[in-house]
Design a protein around this motif. Structure first.
Motif, PDB file in Angstrom:
ATOM      1  N   LYS A   5       0.898  -1.024   0.375  1.00  0.00           N
ATOM      2  CA  LYS A   5      -0.408  -0.471  -0.331  1.00  0.00           C
ATOM      3  C   LYS A   5       0.465   1.176  -0.488  1.00  0.00           C
ATOM      4  N   PRO A   9      -2.400   3.243   6.437  1.00  0.00           N
ATOM      5  CA  PRO A   9      -3.356   3.339   6.850  1.00  0.00           C
ATOM      6  C   PRO A   9      -4.195   3.943   7.956  1.00  0.00           C
ATOM      7  N   THR A  47      -8.894  -1.458   1.558  1.00  0.00           N
ATOM      8  CA  THR A  47      -8.278  -1.595   2.561  1.00  0.00           C
ATOM      9  C   THR A  47      -9.281  -0.888   4.297  1.00  0.00           C
TER      10      THR A  47
END
Length: 192
Positions: A5, A9, A47
């Motif tokens: 990613k 997050p 996500t």
């Protein structure tokens, strides 16, 4: 090999929390989230799931960050701890230039009655605060800080309602005198 990613997050969740807290669920679009988080829509979905799932995760994060019950469980005199909690709510309200209020209260007002999952999170939060207040008031009664005839559980419910009411007034019209007078009257009611 899968790509990693390209965003954090945890930081994105914090940004989502801030946005939902400022605007609420309904007034926050996916486009708003994409812009604030700086993350592609597909990455948000991959996500966090959809907007609702992201909102629920943001609300959970808010609850984790805003745990106020710890201050009530410290040993020693109980009423000063309750007073400090009430004063901290007023101070936080008066310092909130954006008038965001409390995300839990905002969630309850916005749509808890039509979303069982949100309602459960709100109810759990309020039950935890009520339980902590009741425990502190039981201790206060045992230590002679409040009269023996006072019902600590009824007082805890009263203070819970007062605290949530302070949050609503703080969002709409944070008049310092009104908020401080409410705290003074609450403390007088607890001790009489």
């Amino acid at each position: 090999m899968a790509r990693s990613k390209e965003f954090d997050p945890e930081a994105a969740l914090q940004q989502a929390l801030e946005l939902f807290w400022e605007r609420g669920y309904e007034a926050t679009s996916m486009a708003d989230l994409v812009e604030r988080l700086g993350v592609a829509r597909a990455s948000i979905y991959a996500t966090f799931g959809g907007k609702r799932e992201l909102y629920l995760k943001a609300l959970e994060r808010y609850l984790e960050q805003r745990n106020v019950v710890e201050s009530l469980s410290q040993p020693g005199p109980a009423l000063p701890a309750i007073r400090a909690l009430l004063d901290s709510y007023v101070a936080e309200i008066l310092a909130d230039d954006l008038r965001r209020g409390c995300m839990v209260v905002n969630a309850a007002v916005e749509f808890a009655s039509r979303d069982a999952t949100v309602l459960a999170k709100v109810a759990t939060s309020w039950a935890g605060l009520e339980t902590a207040l009741a425990g502190t008031l039981v201790r206060a009664r045992a230590q002679g800080e409040i009269p023996a005839g006072k019902d600590p559980y009824a007082l805890a419910r009263f203070l819970l309602v007062l605290l949530q009411g302070l949050r609503v007034l703080g969002r709409a019209d944070p008049d310092p005198r009104r908020l401080r007078d409410a705290v003074e009257q609450a403390m007088a009611a607890v001790q009489i």
